[in-house]
Design an enzyme around this catalytic site. Structure first.
Site, PDB file in Angstrom:
ATOM      1  N   TRP A 175      -1.259   5.232  -0.143  1.00  0.00           N
ATOM      2  CA  TRP A 175      -1.254   5.864  -1.390  1.00  0.00           C
ATOM      3  C   TRP A 175      -2.288   5.615  -1.283  1.00  0.00           C
ATOM      4  CZ3 TRP A 175      -0.206   2.753  -6.791  1.00  0.00           C
ATOM      5  CH2 TRP A 175      -0.375   1.495  -6.481  1.00  0.00           C
TER       6      TRP A 175
ATOM      7  N   ASP B 137      -5.548  -7.129   2.588  1.00  0.00           N
ATOM      8  CA  ASP B 137      -6.178  -7.034   1.869  1.00  0.00           C
ATOM      9  C   ASP B 137      -7.458  -7.131   2.549  1.00  0.00           C
ATOM     10  OD1 ASP B 137      -4.504  -7.759  -0.498  1.00  0.00           O
ATOM     11  OD2 ASP B 137      -4.019  -8.966   1.040  1.00  0.00           O
TER      12      ASP B 137
ATOM     13  N   ASP C 284      -0.871  -1.242  -9.945  1.00  0.00           N
ATOM     14  CA  ASP C 284      -0.838  -2.540  -9.828  1.00  0.00           C
ATOM     15  C   ASP C 284      -0.837  -2.983 -11.241  1.00  0.00           C
ATOM     16  OD1 ASP C 284      -1.316  -2.367  -6.814  1.00  0.00           O
ATOM     17  OD2 ASP C 284      -3.866  -2.164  -6.657  1.00  0.00           O
TER      18      ASP C 284
ATOM     19  N   GLY D  72     -11.051   4.964 -19.004  1.00  0.00           N
ATOM     20  CA  GLY D  72     -12.919   5.252 -19.378  1.00  0.00           C
ATOM     21  C   GLY D  72     -13.197   5.679 -20.426  1.00  0.00           C
TER      22      GLY D  72
ATOM     23  N   ARG E  44       6.112   8.550  -6.974  1.00  0.00           N
ATOM     24  CA  ARG E  44       4.621   8.291  -8.143  1.00  0.00           C
ATOM     25  C   ARG E  44       4.003   9.726  -8.758  1.00  0.00           C
ATOM     26  NH1 ARG E  44      -1.388   6.074  -7.901  1.00  0.00           N
ATOM     27  NH2 ARG E  44      -1.756   7.736  -5.852  1.00  0.00           N
TER      28      ARG E  44
ATOM     29  N   GLU F  51       0.791  -1.256  -0.101  1.00  0.00           N
ATOM     30  CA  GLU F  51       0.470  -0.046   0.102  1.00  0.00           C
ATOM     31  C   GLU F  51       0.316   1.321  -0.021  1.00  0.00           C
ATOM     32  OE1 GLU F  51      -2.799  -0.860  -0.653  1.00  0.00           O
ATOM     33  OE2 GLU F  51      -3.079  -3.038   0.664  1.00  0.00           O
TER      34      GLU F  51
END
Length: 562
Positions: A426, A485, A372, A298, A281, A186
């Site tokens: 994040w 998770d 990811d 999208g 990042r 994470e």
């Protein structure tokens, strides 16, 4: 300017814990939608002699599942089910008002057949295929914590050390080399300081910073979100506008006090002779890919994730447009979607070139885009096509951007600027709230208590041969209970009952095993050995776990200074 594309591959342990809707189907979907297409894409780039120096992490818990014979059997059954769904759909749709969807069914049949053949050619061994790409110098692999435990919230330093020790050892066992980098679960970071994340947390003095644990474990770099380097507010896991993202503009000055640039790496442990680098990042390029609201995924031409045909789960429709009801989705056109992915790859390469131009005076600059892995192919079906298109575009035109692995960039540009970062992740809000809040604190109270019991039992149990198999399985169950998770799933509200059941199950099983290791419980040891053997068949991972336990148990709970 250098460009580091980093992918983080992770799923919790789901083998032998059901299939659908929650269980091994998650793993099989990820393999079919993401891991196999990614290998296919990287092999195609290799054939074309296009450099694709991807930095890819595979968590130990995922890698152990991918090498399991149980996974191979589950995957074969999954392929068979999907191909049967194609047969059923073709017959059901023929001569109906939805006959126009039949070509989409045939698209899926061809894709499934091709990927099934790839899986067969790999001998069902996805890990070895990734390892081979690294051995040929094409990519770099990194690791993560054993079961993706949320390191800043673990109560015992021994638990942090165990997560990292297993991560490093398992990577060497499965990928053939020690990793230089780690994807901290994470992207969660906590500096040295007092630790009491919740009023019910165990009392503790000054705790060591996460970077200290990483350095002790032998890691040289990790990734952080931009807000931890003061380059902007957090993006959130999916670029959700609710996180009020602030994107750096190319003309902004980013080197002033408290406003550091994301386009450089930082030294987070300057007192260590070898140093530890934080790669930041980039909010601009990440938002373009990550956001389901403002980014590429999208686009109306791309495959609609949420609409499926039942039985079988085939996806035959496209996004169509923003806010379009599922019932009004248009049919998917693979050729149009593929062309759009290429357009978006060209646009992204141009975006990188724009950043490189605006930052051209920055020596040793780097654009870091971490995601990811499952975003590509699973959530964004065309994502692997897009990824290949980005590398092809950069190979053709350059544009002042040079793709490199993370280690190669750091070897050529050693970190010089130290940084002191605040705690954060994040996740949504950039803090720990997705994992620790009113709805999840009970999970931590179970985990914290389990940590205390386990580490108190280790010194005696690890020296007793009869107790060692029981301790080993208790360690596996504790690590599984620590997976981040479970809290994430509970917080999002998706499959919360499954996550709650799994966490309780692993805590219960570990506690049952540890009870037989208490002083005076020798009569229960034989029964505990049988229980440990049965649990090991269910949760069969980390074969040399006791070596990692021994390493982790050496040292104090926390390093406190007066």
């Amino acid at each position: 300017m250098d460009f580091v594309l980093a992918l983080h591959s992770h799923l919790p342990w789901v083998l032998n814990h059901g299939r659908w809707p929650h269980g091994s189907d998650w793993l099989c979907e990820a393999a079919l939608d993401t891991y196999l297409p990614l290998i296919e894409q990287l092999r195609a780039l290799e054939t074309e002699r296009v450099a694709a120096p991807l930095t890819i992490g595979v968590t130990p818990v995922l890698a152990n599942q991918l090498v399991s014979p149980t996974f191979v059997g589950e995957m074969e059954a999954f392929f068979a089910q999907r191909l049967m769904a194609c047969d059923e759909a073709r017959m059901a749709l023929a001569a109906t008002v939805e006959e126009h969807l039949v070509p989409r069914v045939e698209f899926w049949r061809a894709r499934l057949t091709r990927l099934h053949r790839l899986f067969y050619d790999l001998g069902g061994d996805i890990v070895s295929a990734i390892r081979s790409l690294e051995e040929s110098g094409r990519i770099e692999t990194i690791t993560s914590a054993a079961t993706h435990g949320f390191l800043p919230l673990l109560a015992r330093d021994e638990s942090i050390r165990l997560q990292l020790a297993v991560g490093r050892a398992e990577h060497r066992r499965l990928f053939g080399r020690l990793p230089q980098g780690i994807w901290v679960p994470e992207c969660a970071y906590r500096p040295r300081g007092p630790w009491q994340p919740w009023s019910s947390a165990p009392r503790s003095g000054v705790r060591r910073g996460i970077e200290e644990h990483l350095g002790d474990a032998g890691f040289r770099f990790f990734f952080v979100d931009s807000h931890l380097a003061s380059a902007g507010r957090p993006l959130g896991i999916y670029g959700d506008p609710a996180t009020r993202a602030v994107v750096q503009r190319s003309g902004d000055r980013t080197d002033g006090p408290g406003h550091r640039s994301p386009y450089r790496s930082y030294e987070v442990a300057p007192w260590r002779p070898d140093g530890i680098a934080a790669l930041v990042r980039d909010p601009r390029s990440s938002m373009q890919v990550w956001s389901r609201f403002h980014g590429y995924p999208g686009d109306g031409a791309y495959l609609e994730f949420h609409k499926m045909r039942w039985p079988g789960g085939l996806k035959l429709w496209r996004v169509t447009g923003d806010g379009v009801d599922l019932g009004d989705k248009g049919p998917y056109d693979p050729d149009e979607a593929r062309a759009r992915a290429q357009e978006h790859a060209e646009h992204f390469a141009g975006l990188l070139a724009g950043i490189a131009t605006s930052e051209r005076q920055r020596r040793g600059g780097v654009i870091v885009a971490p995601f990811d892995t499952e975003l590509f192919g699973h959530w964004w079906f065309e994502g692997t096509e897009w990824l290949g298109g980005v590398y092809r575009s950069l190979a053709r035109e350059g544009r002042g951007v040079r793709p490199l692995t993370a280690s190669r960039h750091l070897a050529e540009h050693p970190v010089r600027q130290p940084i002191a970062m605040p705690p954060g992740s994040w996740g949504a809000n950039g803090d720990f709230s997705m994992w620790l809040g009113e709805t999840t604190v009970w999970t931590w109270e179970r985990v914290w208590a389990l940590e205390e019991t386990f580490w108190d039992a280790v010194p005696v149990a690890i020296e007793r041969p009869a107790a060692r198999p029981v301790l080993a399985q208790a360690a596996r169950e504790m690590l599984l209970a620590q997976a981040s998770d479970w809290q994430f799933i509970i917080s999002t509200g998706a499959a919360a009952d499954y996550a709650e059941r799994r966490l309780r199950q692993h805590c219960d099983d570990a506690e049952t095993l540890l009870a037989a290791l208490l002083p005076g419980a020798e009569a229960r040891l034989a029964e505990a050995q049988a229980t440990a053997e049965a649990l090991h068949r269910r949760d069969d991972m980390f074969p040399d776990i006791l070596s990692a336990v021994a390493v982790a148990s050496s040292g104090s709970r926390a390093l406190a200074f007066g």
